[in-house]
Design an enzyme around this catalytic site. Structure first.
Site, PDB file in Angstrom:
ATOM      1  CG  HIS A 179     116.793  64.046  39.527  1.00 13.74           C
ATOM      2  ND1 HIS A 179     117.691  63.339  40.258  1.00 13.74           N
ATOM      3  CD2 HIS A 179     117.500  64.866  38.709  1.00 13.74           C
ATOM      4  CE1 HIS A 179     118.908  63.719  39.910  1.00 13.74           C
ATOM      5  NE2 HIS A 179     118.824  64.643  38.977  1.00 13.74           N
ATOM      6  CG  ASP A 190     117.671  69.818  32.482  1.00 14.31           C
ATOM      7  OD1 ASP A 190     118.573  70.657  32.420  1.00 14.31           O
ATOM      8  OD2 ASP A 190     117.877  68.590  32.558  1.00 14.31           O
TER       9      ASP A 190
HETATM   10  N1  ACO Z   1     106.707  62.127  32.985  1.00 17.87           N
HETATM   11  C1  ACO Z   1     105.820  61.133  33.219  1.00 17.87           C
HETATM   12  N2  ACO Z   1     106.074  60.047  33.966  1.00 17.87           N
HETATM   13  C2  ACO Z   1     107.297  59.959  34.512  1.00 17.87           C
HETATM   14  C3  ACO Z   1     108.284  60.956  34.324  1.00 17.87           C
HETATM   15  C4  ACO Z   1     107.946  62.060  33.524  1.00 17.87           C
HETATM   16  N3  ACO Z   1     108.837  63.045  33.311  1.00 17.87           N
HETATM   17  N4  ACO Z   1     109.407  60.605  34.972  1.00 17.87           N
HETATM   18  C5  ACO Z   1     109.162  59.434  35.560  1.00 17.87           C
HETATM   19  N5  ACO Z   1     107.873  59.033  35.291  1.00 17.87           N
HETATM   20  C6  ACO Z   1     107.200  57.837  35.808  1.00 17.87           C
HETATM   21  C7  ACO Z   1     107.666  56.577  35.079  1.00 17.87           C
HETATM   22  O1  ACO Z   1     106.852  56.314  33.957  1.00 17.87           O
HETATM   23  C8  ACO Z   1     107.547  55.545  36.160  1.00 17.87           C
HETATM   24  O2  ACO Z   1     106.177  55.237  36.298  1.00 17.87           O
HETATM   25  P1  ACO Z   1     105.727  53.724  36.741  1.00 17.87           P
HETATM   26  O3  ACO Z   1     106.318  53.530  38.099  1.00 17.87           O
HETATM   27  O4  ACO Z   1     104.241  53.775  36.694  1.00 17.87           O
HETATM   28  O5  ACO Z   1     106.324  52.819  35.703  1.00 17.87           O
HETATM   29  C9  ACO Z   1     107.962  56.305  37.435  1.00 17.87           C
HETATM   30  O6  ACO Z   1     107.625  57.675  37.161  1.00 17.87           O
HETATM   31  C10 ACO Z   1     109.434  56.179  37.773  1.00 17.87           C
HETATM   32  O7  ACO Z   1     110.191  56.611  36.646  1.00 17.87           O
HETATM   33  P2  ACO Z   1     111.545  55.944  36.154  1.00 17.87           P
HETATM   34  O8  ACO Z   1     111.735  56.223  34.691  1.00 17.87           O
HETATM   35  O9  ACO Z   1     111.595  54.515  36.605  1.00 17.87           O
HETATM   36  O10 ACO Z   1     112.603  56.753  37.011  1.00 17.87           O
HETATM   37  P3  ACO Z   1     114.152  56.878  36.709  1.00 17.87           P
HETATM   38  O11 ACO Z   1     114.791  57.239  37.973  1.00 17.87           O
HETATM   39  O12 ACO Z   1     114.661  55.671  35.983  1.00 17.87           O
HETATM   40  O13 ACO Z   1     114.233  58.097  35.652  1.00 17.87           O
HETATM   41  C11 ACO Z   1     114.334  60.278  34.754  1.00 17.87           C
HETATM   42  C12 ACO Z   1     114.506  59.406  36.012  1.00 17.87           C
HETATM   43  C13 ACO Z   1     115.120  59.673  33.563  1.00 17.87           C
HETATM   44  C14 ACO Z   1     114.913  61.657  35.017  1.00 17.87           C
HETATM   45  C15 ACO Z   1     112.830  60.365  34.403  1.00 17.87           C
HETATM   46  O14 ACO Z   1     112.130  60.966  35.482  1.00 17.87           O
HETATM   47  C16 ACO Z   1     112.561  61.143  33.117  1.00 17.87           C
HETATM   48  O15 ACO Z   1     112.598  60.545  32.024  1.00 17.87           O
HETATM   49  N6  ACO Z   1     112.275  62.482  33.220  1.00 17.87           N
HETATM   50  C17 ACO Z   1     112.096  63.302  32.041  1.00 17.87           C
HETATM   51  C18 ACO Z   1     113.456  63.648  31.421  1.00 17.87           C
HETATM   52  C19 ACO Z   1     114.207  64.682  32.264  1.00 17.87           C
HETATM   53  O16 ACO Z   1     113.668  65.689  32.676  1.00 17.87           O
HETATM   54  N7  ACO Z   1     115.516  64.402  32.446  1.00 17.87           N
HETATM   55  C20 ACO Z   1     116.423  65.330  33.169  1.00 17.87           C
HETATM   56  C21 ACO Z   1     116.853  64.765  34.491  1.00 17.87           C
HETATM   57  S1  ACO Z   1     117.859  65.907  35.340  1.00 17.87           S
HETATM   58  C22 ACO Z   1     119.342  65.774  34.598  1.00 17.87           C
HETATM   59  O17 ACO Z   1     119.775  64.752  34.119  1.00 17.87           O
HETATM   60  C23 ACO Z   1     120.176  66.958  34.534  1.00 17.87           C
END
Ligand code: ACO
Length: 427
Positions: free
Chosen positions: A306, A363
């Protein structure tokens, strides 16, 4: 010093006030940055940027705290009805019994949707994604409610809010019924808001509606948990569209489109599809954990991570428990729940997820409940939209009442500098 920040660039110093929120959050107020220095800030994804001051929802991502108007999400999910929470978010205070009754009566009186809207719905193929249909129908509602809302009139503002709170569940149920080939129907004015919605969704032409307390309670809880989440992607969209003085319904329609994406509300659908794919692939959670960690693989563990929570999403805790309760009460043994629990356990012990502070979000378990309630996967994000409606309205209302300026970020231009035009025969 606590109330002033200094920026130094090429020997020149610029000072900015530091403002403090009611929960001691500090923010450097850079409103005068460009005027003072000619510079702007850059912050893609707005990871460090506050877009507004807001009195609606407080969340502390490090501590895993979420409160609407000061009330904890745990308490509201346990004790309140969705309509009470909607009133609280939109108008700032919990309603008295009389205020809630009036709110409900006003909603009931506005729950009719123009019959011509059915022709618009008919234009969509059954295969259309219900989020696209819902966004279009919300936008189409404008044509049947053309009066421009004078936001400085409390009465007109209230009227517009009641109209959309009343008509939205009808539209949601229609997107579902259209997909299922069921007749498009209206609600039952004698029922409470959430139960009325459930009846509108599931009532069959050839069966009497059967009230189920477990389903009503679970739906009420899910809608409350989704009702607001401060300046997330869809809410920021609603505020920014509304900041051009586009109307409430147009702003909401844009918010629905923003919510649809799999990185935002669309994740609930993506989670269930992921869990089903793991099950069909033999249930090997380790294989999918490895894929999620592999930087050459685009796969992400949906429902994990998140932008703001770097701790357990408090909503996920409540939903996980609710998923157990609902499945128990309905006598459902869903193997997908076990896959979800297995994945969660592995992730919570895996250094990749621990180091990046990736926890289950709202979610991760919600889809399992929706599935148990008989809601098809493609409708999950629509359910989220119904829950988020009061939050979007509250944020739009706050933005308009605060007379916020039009949202218009700047950029750092990195394209070509001036070039001479070359006519087509010489290229
Ligand atoms: N699975 C694997 N790796 C992940 C995940 C995941 N679900 N989420 C984040 N990471 C990793 C990224 O690859 C990144 O790794 P790095 O630092 O080695 O490059 C690190 O964790 C940080 O992730 P970011 O994408 O930079 O974080 P951001 O805050 O931009 O994204 C997000 C947050 C979009 C929710 C992301 O965690 C994600 O894509 N999760 C899966 C989709 C999801 O569940 N979305 C619902 C969110 S809740 C809502 O909107 C109601």
């Amino acid at each position: 010093m606590k109330n002033k920040a200094t920026l130094e660039y090429q020997g020149k110093k610029y000072e900015f006030p530091v403002i403090e929120g009611s929960e001691n959050e500090l923010a450097i107020d850079i409103k005068t940055l460009r005027a003072q220095s000619g510079m702007i800030t850059i912050d893609p994804g707005y990871k460090n940027t506050g877009s507004c001051e807001s009195g609606i929802t407080f969340l502390d991502g490090e501590k895993g705290i979420l409160r609407y108007r000061g009330y904890s999400i745990e308490e509201l999910a346990e004790k309140a009805s969705f309509l009470e929470v909607a009133y609280l978010l939109i108008f700032g205070e919990l309603p008295t019994k009389r205020e809630l009754e009036k709110f409900h009566t006003d909603i009931v009186n506005e729950s009719m949707v123009d019959e011509d809207m059915k022709k618009i719905l008919d234009g969509f193929p059954k295969s259309a994604h219900p989020m696209g249909v819902l966004s279009s129908l919300t936008s189409a509602l404008i044509a049947y409610n053309p009066k421009f809302v004078n936001v400085s009139s409390e009465e007109e503002m209230y009227g517009a809010i009641v109209r959309i709170v009343a008509k939205f569940p009808v539209l949601v149920s229609w997107t579902y019924r259209k997909q299922k080939g069921l007749p498009l129907d209206y609600g039952d004015d004698s029922l409470e808001y959430v139960e009325n919605f459930i009846k509108m969704m599931f009532k069959k032409p050839n069966h009497d509606y059967q009230r189920n307390d477990t389903v009503i309670k679970a739906m009420n809880k899910l809608l409350i948990l989704h009702a607001d989440h401060e300046q997330n992607c869809s809410t920021s969209t609603v505020r920014i569209v509304g900041s051009s003085h586009a109307g409430l319904f147009a702003s909401l329609s844009a918010g629905i489109s923003a919510l649809w994406g799999p990185l935002h509300g669309g994740a609930n659908q993506a989670v269930l599809e992921m869990l089903q794919a793991i099950q069909e692939d033999g249930g090997d959670t380790k294989k999918y954990m490895a894929k999620a960690k592999d930087k050459n693989d685009p796969f992400r563990l949906m429902g994990f991570g998140h932008r703001v929570y770097k701790n357990f999403d408090p909503r996920a805790r409540i939903i996980k428990k609710a998923a157990d309760d609902v499945l128990d009460a309905l006598g459902i043994d869903d193997p997908i729940l076990n896959i979800a629990k297995g994945l969660e356990q592995e992730a919570l012990e895996d250094p990749y997820f621990v180091d990046r502070k990736l926890y289950p979000n709202v979610d991760f378990y919600s889809g399992i409940i929706y599935r148990a309630l008989g809601i098809p996967t493609e409708m999950f994000t629509v359910m989220f939209a119904l829950g988020r409606l009061p939050g979007w309205i509250a944020q739009w209302r706050e933005m308009r009442l605060n007379n916020e300026p039009i949202g218009r970020p700047r950029q750092v231009y990195v394209g070509a500098t001036t070039r001479e035009f070359v006519s087509i025969q010489d290229r």
